[in-house]
Write a protein that holds these residues in place. Structure first.
Motif, mmCIF file in Angstrom:
data_model
loop_
_atom_site.group_PDB
_atom_site.id
_atom_site.type_symbol
_atom_site.label_atom_id
_atom_site.label_comp_id
_atom_site.label_asym_id
_atom_site.label_seq_id
_atom_site.Cartn_x
_atom_site.Cartn_y
_atom_site.Cartn_z
ATOM 1 N N LYS A 70 51.459 -5.312 53.243
ATOM 2 C CA LYS A 70 52.693 -5.693 53.949
ATOM 3 C C LYS A 70 52.689 -7.188 54.213
ATOM 4 O O LYS A 70 51.643 -7.749 54.554
ATOM 5 N N ARG A 71 53.843 -7.779 54.028
ATOM 6 C CA ARG A 71 53.980 -9.185 54.416
ATOM 7 C C ARG A 71 54.354 -9.217 55.890
ATOM 8 O O ARG A 71 55.379 -8.667 56.294
ATOM 9 N N MET A 72 53.492 -9.805 56.681
ATOM 10 C CA MET A 72 53.686 -9.806 58.126
ATOM 11 C C MET A 72 54.694 -10.889 58.515
ATOM 12 O O MET A 72 55.073 -11.726 57.693
ATOM 13 N N GLU A 73 55.099 -10.834 59.793
ATOM 14 C CA GLU A 73 56.104 -11.801 60.258
ATOM 15 C C GLU A 73 55.614 -13.240 60.163
ATOM 16 O O GLU A 73 56.394 -14.172 60.043
ATOM 17 N N THR A 74 54.292 -13.398 60.215
ATOM 18 C CA THR A 74 53.706 -14.741 60.145
ATOM 19 C C THR A 74 53.740 -15.301 58.716
ATOM 20 O O THR A 74 53.416 -16.464 58.503
ATOM 21 N N GLY A 75 54.086 -14.433 57.740
ATOM 22 C CA GLY A 75 54.080 -14.861 56.341
ATOM 23 C C GLY A 75 52.786 -14.497 55.637
ATOM 24 O O GLY A 75 52.698 -14.566 54.410
ATOM 25 N N ASP A 76 51.759 -14.102 56.419
ATOM 26 C CA ASP A 76 50.489 -13.680 55.824
ATOM 27 C C ASP A 76 50.643 -12.274 55.250
ATOM 28 O O ASP A 76 51.588 -11.561 55.591
ATOM 29 N N PHE A 77 49.690 -11.889 54.413
ATOM 30 C CA PHE A 77 49.695 -10.539 53.867
ATOM 31 C C PHE A 77 48.568 -9.734 54.508
ATOM 32 O O PHE A 77 47.475 -10.258 54.701
ATOM 33 N N ARG A 78 48.876 -8.493 54.843
ATOM 34 C CA ARG A 78 47.854 -7.592 55.364
ATOM 35 C C ARG A 78 47.645 -6.514 54.322
ATOM 36 O O ARG A 78 48.620 -5.944 53.808
ATOM 37 N N MET A 79 46.405 -6.248 53.994
ATOM 38 C CA MET A 79 46.090 -5.387 52.874
ATOM 39 C C MET A 79 45.026 -4.378 53.309
ATOM 40 O O MET A 79 43.923 -4.772 53.694
ATOM 41 N N VAL A 80 45.393 -3.090 53.283
ATOM 42 C CA VAL A 80 44.444 -2.047 53.694
ATOM 43 C C VAL A 80 44.212 -1.112 52.518
ATOM 44 O O VAL A 80 45.163 -0.632 51.908
ATOM 45 N N PHE A 81 42.968 -0.873 52.214
ATOM 46 C CA PHE A 81 42.614 0.048 51.133
ATOM 47 C C PHE A 81 41.974 1.282 51.746
ATOM 48 O O PHE A 81 41.022 1.168 52.522
ATOM 49 N N THR A 82 42.534 2.457 51.434
ATOM 50 C CA THR A 82 41.970 3.705 51.961
ATOM 51 C C THR A 82 41.680 4.646 50.792
ATOM 52 O O THR A 82 42.306 4.546 49.743
ATOM 53 N N THR A 83 40.752 5.557 51.008
ATOM 54 C CA THR A 83 40.533 6.591 49.995
ATOM 55 C C THR A 83 41.731 7.533 50.053
ATOM 56 O O THR A 83 42.496 7.501 51.016
ATOM 57 N N HIS A 84 41.883 8.386 49.046
ATOM 58 C CA HIS A 84 43.022 9.308 49.064
ATOM 59 C C HIS A 84 42.922 10.278 50.233
ATOM 60 O O HIS A 84 43.936 10.744 50.730
ATOM 61 N N PHE A 85 41.698 10.597 50.663
ATOM 62 C CA PHE A 85 41.592 11.509 51.800
ATOM 63 C C PHE A 85 41.598 10.775 53.148
ATOM 64 O O PHE A 85 41.281 11.352 54.178
ATOM 65 N N GLY A 86 41.987 9.520 53.135
ATOM 66 C CA GLY A 86 42.331 8.839 54.392
ATOM 67 C C GLY A 86 41.314 7.886 54.972
ATOM 68 O O GLY A 86 41.611 7.204 55.949
ATOM 69 N N MET A 87 40.121 7.813 54.398
ATOM 70 C CA MET A 87 39.122 6.926 54.996
ATOM 71 C C MET A 87 39.397 5.465 54.639
ATOM 72 O O MET A 87 39.569 5.131 53.472
ATOM 73 N N ARG A 88 39.454 4.628 55.669
ATOM 74 C CA ARG A 88 39.731 3.213 55.433
ATOM 75 C C ARG A 88 38.503 2.553 54.809
ATOM 76 O O ARG A 88 37.387 2.726 55.294
ATOM 77 N N VAL A 89 38.711 1.824 53.731
ATOM 78 C CA VAL A 89 37.598 1.154 53.050
ATOM 79 C C VAL A 89 37.537 -0.308 53.497
ATOM 80 O O VAL A 89 36.498 -0.802 53.884
ATOM 81 N N PHE A 90 38.688 -0.991 53.408
ATOM 82 C CA PHE A 90 38.723 -2.357 53.952
ATOM 83 C C PHE A 90 40.107 -2.685 54.478
ATOM 84 O O PHE A 90 41.098 -2.025 54.139
ATOM 85 N N ASP A 91 40.144 -3.700 55.310
ATOM 86 C CA ASP A 91 41.391 -4.163 55.909
ATOM 87 C C ASP A 91 41.295 -5.692 55.935
ATOM 88 O O ASP A 91 40.515 -6.254 56.694
#
Lengths: 207, 221
Positions: A70-91
């Motif tokens: 998602k492009r945040m209001e600040t103009g930065d990008f936030r990037m979250v990678f999760t496994t298909h079963f929902g476990m967050r890998v990185f943010d």
């Protein structure tokens, strides 16, 4: 032994020859400034969170999950990678010149891994937030709708009908290719990232 | 002036009503889940039911909530379980993805590629899979030491809050909440919290028991 070395050398030479330059068959048409307007990146800010199926092939290992960007209001990008079963890998938080680690699972929590992701993901988010740069513009002699923009540091952007098709950065073994395809409107739905020397391939497909 | 007074009186009335509603809501919420002693009824009912259930087949809806995006990402699929310890999650949305756990083997099919991992060779991975299998199937006896459990109930359900004490598990999950339907003592909902704000929730619907007669859903080779 010598026969094997000859064979390896031949393969290397063939490999180098097959990586033909994006500029082949082009002529210089001038110099122009390249900015965020020319390459907006893959993230459609209007749709909120952009979802991709990210597959990573490293040698014989295959891994896939959901990449949420998602492009945040600040103009930065936030990037979250999760496994298909929902476990967050990185943010990660990404700007034009920095990567902030908000979370990363312990096995991947290494500087080398962060550098790799920063290198591979930064070109996907376009040139917004960066200083406009002067680029040498080439045009294909046989296809005037194809342009190659060359930036300092061996970075090339290939546009067809004003849509990005490929970015290459680096030279020889350090070269990386980003290939964009399956356009839906202004946004590419698939991206393939390949490295000349590392056996790691990434593929993003918009969901 | 009169209009202002009238407005002010109306606002006060509205404020009092709202406060009343919230206070009542709070009381209802507080009453909804009551702490229970698992020895009294929960353990007996779970053991009874666990003895009868040989397999579970149901649909599931998975919601991944990330506070930073304030949006739930929804996935859907089929869940299969067969004694002992065989679990299959077959995702159909947003993409086809299959995960099978059969004894100490984990199979993943994604994008037409199949990966089989030996869980026995990776203790932390095996621990996470045992934890997920225990929570999804409701067989909490699979969980060893290293978890603190709290039991609650309301008229239609039990809730078991599982808090990991092990730092290795805490790095991934801060809490698991397993909801059991009192009708059949099957897991109806599972919430895995990574922290206070981010979680993954699984809802298990259209549950069918003892319909799987062979291991065809759980083949790993």
């Amino acid at each position: 032994m010598i026969r094997n070395l000859w064979f390896i050398s031949l393969l290397c030479w063939m490999g180098c020859c097959s990586c033909s330059s994006l500029r082949s068959g082009c002529r210089v048409v001038g110099e122009q400034q390249i900015s965020g307007e020319k390459w907006k990146g893959i993230v459609d800010s209007r749709t909120g969170v952009n979802k991709y199926n990210l597959t990573i092939d490293a040698g014989k290992k295959h891994f896939s999950g959901l990449l949420l960007v998602k492009r945040m209001e600040t103009g930065d990008f936030r990037m979250v990678f999760t496994t298909h079963f929902g476990m967050r890998v990185f943010d990660f938080g990404l700007t034009a010149d920095s990567l902030t680690v908000h979370y990363c699972i312990p096995p991947l929590n290494r500087e080398k891994i962060f550098r790799f992701f920063r290198h591979d993901f930064t070109p996907l988010f376009g040139l917004a937030g960066r200083e406009p740069q002067m680029a040498v513009v080439y045009r294909k002699k046989k296809d005037p709708a194809t342009e190659v923009w060359e930036l300092p540091g061996s970075v090339y952007y290939l546009f067809q009908h004003h849509r990005i098709r490929r970015i290459t950065a680096g030279r020889g073994w350090g070269k990386t290719n980003w290939t964009f395809g399956d356009y839906q409107g202004d946004w590419p739905s698939s991206v393939r990232i390949r490295h000349a020397c590392w056996p790691i391939r990434l593929k993003l497909e918009r969901l | 002036m009169n209009i202002l007074n009238l407005l002010w009186t109306d606002m006060k009335t509205l404020w009092l009503i709202l406060m009343g509603v919230f206070a009542m809501g709070g009381t209802i919420a507080a009453q909804e889940w009551q702490k229970v002693d698992p020895q009294q009824e929960f353990n007996r009912r779970l053991t009874e039911t666990a003895g009868k259930i040989q397999s579970i087949e149901c649909d599931f809806i998975q919601g991944k909530y990330l506070d930073v995006f304030a949006e739930k990402v929804i996935s859907k699929g089929k869940f299969y379980f067969r004694k002992a310890g065989k679990v299959c999650l077959a995702y159909t949305e947003p993409i086809d993805y299959l995960m099978v756990v059969n004894e100490d083997k984990l199979k993943i099919v994604s994008g037409g590629k199949t990966t089989v991992a030996d869980l026995g060779a990776n203790p932390s991975m095996e621990g996470m899979n045992t934890l997920l299998a225990a929570c999804m199937t409701g067989d909490l006896s699979l969980l060893g030491q290293g978890y603190r459990m709290e039991y609650f109930q309301r008229p239609d359900a039990y809730l078991v809050r599982i808090i990991p004490l092990n730092q290795g598990v805490k790095a991934y999950l801060s809490e698991m909440a397993v909801y059991f339907d009192k009708k059949d003592m099957a897991v109806s909902k599972l919430r895995l919290s990574e922290n206070a704000a981010d979680y993954t929730e699984y809802e298990f619907i259209n549950r069918k028991f003892n319909t799987l007669t062979d291991d065809s859903k759980f083949m790993v080779h």
